[in-house]
Design a protein around this motif. Structure first.
Motif, PDB file in Angstrom:
ATOM      1  N   GLU A   5     -11.015  13.805   1.768  1.00  0.00           N
ATOM      2  CA  GLU A   5     -10.413  12.972   0.739  1.00  0.00           C
ATOM      3  C   GLU A   5     -11.118  13.206  -0.596  1.00  0.00           C
ATOM      4  O   GLU A   5     -12.325  13.446  -0.640  1.00  0.00           O
ATOM      5  N   THR A   6     -10.347  13.150  -1.675  1.00  0.00           N
ATOM      6  CA  THR A   6     -10.880  13.319  -3.021  1.00  0.00           C
ATOM      7  C   THR A   6     -10.243  12.279  -3.926  1.00  0.00           C
ATOM      8  O   THR A   6      -9.519  11.392  -3.457  1.00  0.00           O
ATOM      9  N   GLU A   7     -10.485  12.411  -5.223  1.00  0.00           N
ATOM     10  CA  GLU A   7      -9.891  11.493  -6.190  1.00  0.00           C
ATOM     11  C   GLU A   7      -8.370  11.593  -6.191  1.00  0.00           C
ATOM     12  O   GLU A   7      -7.682  10.638  -6.524  1.00  0.00           O
ATOM     13  N   ARG A   8      -7.824  12.735  -5.733  1.00  0.00           N
ATOM     14  CA  ARG A   8      -6.377  12.934  -5.766  1.00  0.00           C
ATOM     15  C   ARG A   8      -5.788  13.194  -4.386  1.00  0.00           C
ATOM     16  O   ARG A   8      -4.640  13.600  -4.260  1.00  0.00           O
ATOM     17  N   ILE A   9      -6.579  12.971  -3.342  1.00  0.00           N
ATOM     18  CA  ILE A   9      -6.087  13.143  -1.973  1.00  0.00           C
ATOM     19  C   ILE A   9      -6.524  11.957  -1.133  1.00  0.00           C
ATOM     20  O   ILE A   9      -7.697  11.582  -1.131  1.00  0.00           O
ATOM     21  N   GLU A  10      -5.585  11.344  -0.395  1.00  0.00           N
ATOM     22  CA  GLU A  10      -5.874  10.193   0.464  1.00  0.00           C
ATOM     23  C   GLU A  10      -5.269  10.439   1.843  1.00  0.00           C
ATOM     24  O   GLU A  10      -4.174  11.004   1.969  1.00  0.00           O
ATOM     25  N   PHE A  11      -5.982  10.045   2.901  1.00  0.00           N
ATOM     26  CA  PHE A  11      -5.485  10.168   4.270  1.00  0.00           C
ATOM     27  C   PHE A  11      -5.132   8.782   4.821  1.00  0.00           C
ATOM     28  O   PHE A  11      -5.843   7.805   4.576  1.00  0.00           O
ATOM     29  N   LYS A  12      -4.052   8.734   5.566  1.00  0.00           N
ATOM     30  CA  LYS A  12      -3.670   7.520   6.289  1.00  0.00           C
ATOM     31  C   LYS A  12      -3.299   7.915   7.711  1.00  0.00           C
ATOM     32  O   LYS A  12      -2.487   8.815   7.922  1.00  0.00           O
ATOM     33  N   ARG A  13      -3.909   7.238   8.670  1.00  0.00           N
ATOM     34  CA  ARG A  13      -3.584   7.538  10.066  1.00  0.00           C
ATOM     35  C   ARG A  13      -2.160   7.116  10.387  1.00  0.00           C
ATOM     36  O   ARG A  13      -1.446   7.802  11.120  1.00  0.00           O
ATOM     37  N   ALA A  14      -1.739   5.982   9.806  1.00  0.00           N
ATOM     38  CA  ALA A  14      -0.382   5.470  10.028  1.00  0.00           C
ATOM     39  C   ALA A  14       0.033   4.645   8.816  1.00  0.00           C
ATOM     40  O   ALA A  14      -0.782   4.331   7.940  1.00  0.00           O
ATOM     41  N   ILE A  15       1.306   4.293   8.741  1.00  0.00           N
ATOM     42  CA  ILE A  15       1.833   3.509   7.630  1.00  0.00           C
ATOM     43  C   ILE A  15       1.454   2.040   7.798  1.00  0.00           C
ATOM     44  O   ILE A  15       1.706   1.432   8.838  1.00  0.00           O
ATOM     45  N   THR A  16       0.812   1.476   6.753  1.00  0.00           N
ATOM     46  CA  THR A  16       0.568   0.035   6.668  1.00  0.00           C
ATOM     47  C   THR A  16       0.895  -0.389   5.237  1.00  0.00           C
ATOM     48  O   THR A  16       1.102   0.450   4.347  1.00  0.00           O
ATOM     49  N   ASP A  17       0.903  -1.705   5.009  1.00  0.00           N
ATOM     50  CA  ASP A  17       1.205  -2.197   3.662  1.00  0.00           C
ATOM     51  C   ASP A  17       0.166  -1.736   2.638  1.00  0.00           C
ATOM     52  O   ASP A  17       0.460  -1.691   1.435  1.00  0.00           O
ATOM     53  N   ARG A  18      -1.033  -1.372   3.100  1.00  0.00           N
ATOM     54  CA  ARG A  18      -2.105  -0.960   2.182  1.00  0.00           C
ATOM     55  C   ARG A  18      -1.792   0.350   1.466  1.00  0.00           C
ATOM     56  O   ARG A  18      -2.414   0.659   0.446  1.00  0.00           O
ATOM     57  N   ILE A  19      -0.837   1.108   1.992  1.00  0.00           N
ATOM     58  CA  ILE A  19      -0.511   2.380   1.351  1.00  0.00           C
ATOM     59  C   ILE A  19      -0.002   2.160  -0.069  1.00  0.00           C
ATOM     60  O   ILE A  19      -0.149   3.015  -0.946  1.00  0.00           O
ATOM     61  N   VAL A  20       0.581   0.983  -0.324  1.00  0.00           N
ATOM     62  CA  VAL A  20       1.140   0.701  -1.645  1.00  0.00           C
ATOM     63  C   VAL A  20       0.032   0.667  -2.700  1.00  0.00           C
ATOM     64  O   VAL A  20       0.225   1.094  -3.837  1.00  0.00           O
ATOM     65  N   LYS A  21      -1.148   0.167  -2.340  1.00  0.00           N
ATOM     66  CA  LYS A  21      -2.259   0.125  -3.288  1.00  0.00           C
ATOM     67  C   LYS A  21      -2.647   1.535  -3.739  1.00  0.00           C
ATOM     68  O   LYS A  21      -2.947   1.762  -4.912  1.00  0.00           O
ATOM     69  N   THR A  22      -2.643   2.476  -2.787  1.00  0.00           N
ATOM     70  CA  THR A  22      -2.985   3.858  -3.138  1.00  0.00           C
ATOM     71  C   THR A  22      -1.905   4.476  -4.010  1.00  0.00           C
ATOM     72  O   THR A  22      -2.208   5.220  -4.956  1.00  0.00           O
ATOM     73  N   VAL A  23      -0.637   4.180  -3.726  1.00  0.00           N
ATOM     74  CA  VAL A  23       0.460   4.674  -4.566  1.00  0.00           C
ATOM     75  C   VAL A  23       0.278   4.167  -5.993  1.00  0.00           C
ATOM     76  O   VAL A  23       0.415   4.924  -6.971  1.00  0.00           O
ATOM     77  N   ILE A  24      -0.042   2.887  -6.153  1.00  0.00           N
ATOM     78  CA  ILE A  24      -0.251   2.308  -7.480  1.00  0.00           C
ATOM     79  C   ILE A  24      -1.434   2.978  -8.179  1.00  0.00           C
ATOM     80  O   ILE A  24      -1.376   3.303  -9.375  1.00  0.00           O
ATOM     81  N   ALA A  25      -2.539   3.201  -7.445  1.00  0.00           N
ATOM     82  CA  ALA A  25      -3.727   3.819  -8.043  1.00  0.00           C
ATOM     83  C   ALA A  25      -3.414   5.215  -8.565  1.00  0.00           C
ATOM     84  O   ALA A  25      -3.833   5.593  -9.678  1.00  0.00           O
ATOM     85  N   LEU A  60       8.669   0.213   0.959  1.00  0.00           N
ATOM     86  CA  LEU A  60       7.476  -0.434   0.417  1.00  0.00           C
ATOM     87  C   LEU A  60       7.310  -0.133  -1.070  1.00  0.00           C
ATOM     88  O   LEU A  60       7.002  -1.031  -1.875  1.00  0.00           O
ATOM     89  N   VAL A  61       7.514   1.109  -1.432  1.00  0.00           N
ATOM     90  CA  VAL A  61       7.372   1.490  -2.842  1.00  0.00           C
ATOM     91  C   VAL A  61       8.427   0.796  -3.691  1.00  0.00           C
ATOM     92  O   VAL A  61       8.133   0.292  -4.788  1.00  0.00           O
ATOM     93  N   ARG A  62       9.655   0.715  -3.191  1.00  0.00           N
ATOM     94  CA  ARG A  62      10.746   0.103  -3.956  1.00  0.00           C
ATOM     95  C   ARG A  62      10.570  -1.409  -4.109  1.00  0.00           C
ATOM     96  O   ARG A  62      10.811  -1.975  -5.180  1.00  0.00           O
ATOM     97  N   ASP A  63      10.091  -2.069  -3.076  1.00  0.00           N
ATOM     98  CA  ASP A  63      10.059  -3.536  -3.076  1.00  0.00           C
ATOM     99  C   ASP A  63       8.743  -4.134  -3.570  1.00  0.00           C
ATOM    100  O   ASP A  63       8.726  -5.271  -4.054  1.00  0.00           O
TER     101      ASP A  63
END
Length: 530
Positions: A5-25, A60-63
């Motif tokens: 992982e880097t400043e521009r790469i993020e890993f997620k094992r599975a989809i959770t609501d927390r993914i939205v925070k990374t999209v926003i960042a 999630l991204v839309r809502d």
């Protein structure tokens, strides 16, 4: 295969609501990629229901995100290590700041990237991002101080032969929308509260202090004073790899200038008057550290001529004065200078600070060399010293090229001397051999005087060969003799000095310019017996 992982790469094992925070960042920064189906250790796990999970991310991204971000998010299935995963590519948005719809514009709802982590954005950064989105740039806002004078700026303009008068204040951007002085005028004024500090250390830990300078007043004067200070601290090392002297500065002058301009022009002046810009020269590197992260571009974009100036009016001012050649050219120019030196400049962006790091061309290669002393091979030394420096890979590019040429020339001289010795041996009825292979008896047969003083009562192969060597040349140096004979410095000097004492050779010049020539006694027709 493992990933990081880097400043521009993020890993997620599975989809959770927390993914939205990374999209926003990512949207609030310079963009990035989220890989769903890879764990925190970089191992590819895979996703079973690709279509269902992709739809969930889209919803999630839309809502959950405001303002709308769908056009900047791209979701697609990919395959890694034979397993199917999801790639969520997020571009930098154009309506920053983005936030969680359920939270609003507060730290718990706005996120940014700090290295490989997604963190809440501070209130100050949120306010700044809102102002920037509205076109409310720091430079154009009403300055907190209005009693401003511009004596230092006027002197700087005069020295650059550019007109500076009150009639030009408006075109320069010195007035805010309300007609009062702007923050740009504050930066250029004698009352500028933003400082710059320079320090020089003789080690890399910053414990052996050598010198310092605190710059105050107009940013124009700060630039001038700091650049003068750095140029004085920029050592010149003299190398003598051959008969030619090569002077090598620790840092290219253009790199000093461009690095300082970058630190002043692109720093974040918003609400950080108490934080000075820092310039620190260590044993092996020089760093320029400014308050504020990279503005709207990635590190890679910063060194490939892409420009996103935080303070465009200040940049335009330096450009008008001729200090900036072209927008976005500073860092690429530095990178090119160091590529020519086979070294790498660096960018470090951590937290609220941005640093440009330049390696010292001389000391970064030579572990024995500091700003004030040399504990290793002498840069003015003979062949042995440069052989050691070359083995250490401690020679700058220009010095290395000169050293290689000198080695080639010495090898050619040796080749010619060996050829001459072979011809002499053949003329005496001997097989063609190298000079250093001739024995005592064969040396006696060489066509040289029988005796020149007591030194030549012995049939030394080195002494007798040197007689022929001297006769063949107008003049020569100790290094040429050393290379031709294949002997060390001390041995060569011992023989040469003995011949000088006996009157066989004449010495001219001093130090590195010392040359020798055959005396009239040694020339054909001269007296060989003394």
């Amino acid at each position: 295969m493992e990933f990081k992982e880097t400043e521009r790469i993020e890993f997620k094992r599975a989809i959770t609501d927390r993914i939205v925070k990374t999209v926003i960042a990512f949207a609030n920064g310079t963009g990035g990629d989220i890989y769903v189906g890879i764990d925190d250790f970089g191992r590819v796990i895979g996703i079973d229901d690709i279509d269902g999970e992709m739809l969930r991310v889209s919803n999630l991204v839309r809502d959950a995100v405001c303002p709308g971000l769908a056009q900047f998010v791209h979701i697609e299935p990919i395959e890694l290590d034979g397993k199917r995963i999801i790639l969520v590519n997020v571009e930098a948005g154009d309506e920053k700041p983005y936030y969680l719809a359920a939270k609003g514009l507060v730290p718990s709802g706005v996120f940014t990237r700090l290295g490989p982590a997604t963190v809440p954005m501070g209130r100050r950064d949120i306010r700044r991002m809102i102002r920037e989105a509205d076109g409310d740039m720091f430079e154009m806002r009403h300055a907190p101080l209005q009693e401003l004078t511009f004596e230092e700026a006027a002197a700087f303009f005069r020295s650059h032969h550019v007109d500076f008068s009150e009639e030009r204040y408006r075109s320069l951007g010195f007035y805010a929308r309300d007609g009062f002085y702007s923050n740009l005028a504050l930066l250029v004024s004698d009352q500028n509260p933003y400082g710059l500090k320079c320090a020089v250390f003789n080690d890399d830990a910053g414990t052996e202090f050598l010198d310092r300078l605190e710059c105050e007043g107009s940013v124009l004067r700060q630039f001038e004073d700091a650049l003068r200070f750095l140029r004085l601290a920029n050592n010149t090392r003299s190398y003598f790899p051959s008969e030619t002297r090569i002077d090598q500065r620790d840092y290219p002058d253009d790199a000093l200038r461009e690095g300082l301009l970058n630190a002043i022009i692109h720093r974040d002046y918003d609400e950080s008057a108490h934080v000075p810009t820092l310039v620190k020269m260590y044993r092996t590197e020089l760093s320029f550290t400014s308050f504020g992260t990279l503005f709207g571009i990635t590190e890679r974009q910063a060194i490939t001529r892409e420009s996103s100036p935080r303070n465009p009016a200040l940049l335009a001012l330096f450009h008008r004065l001729g200090e900036v050649e072209a927008y976005g050219s500073g860092l690429p120019k530095i990178w090119k200078l160091y590529e020519q030196e086979r070294l790498q400049a660096g960018i470090e962006a951590e937290g609220s600070f941005f640093s440009l790091v330049l390696p010292n061309i001389n000391t970064a290669r030579n572990q024995h060399l500091s700003l004030t002393r040399n504990d290793g091979p002498d840069l003015r030394g003979g062949q042995e010293a440069f052989e050691e420096l070359d083995a250490m890979d401690a020679l700058p590019v220009r010095v290395k090229a000169a050293y290689d040429r000198a080695c080639g020339e010495r090898a050619e001289i040796a080749r010619r001397q060996n050829a001459m010795a072979s011809n002499q041996a053949v003329g005496s009825g001997l097989p063609g051999v190298r000079v250093e292979q001739m024995d005592h008896a064969s040396a006696e047969d060489a066509p040289v005087p029988r005796r020149i003083g007591p030194l030549y009562g012995e049939s030394s192969r080195i002494e007798r060969f040197l007689v022929s060597f001297a006769r063949e040349r107008e003049s020569f140096s100790r290094e040429e003799v050393q290379e031709a004979l294949g002997v060390g410095r001390d041995t060569a000097l011992k023989v040469i000095n003995g011949m000088v004492d006996e009157g066989a050779l004449v010495k001219t010049g001093r130090a590195r310019a010392t040359r020798y020539r055959a005396s009239e006694r040694l020339r054909p027709g001269g007296s060989a017996t003394g």
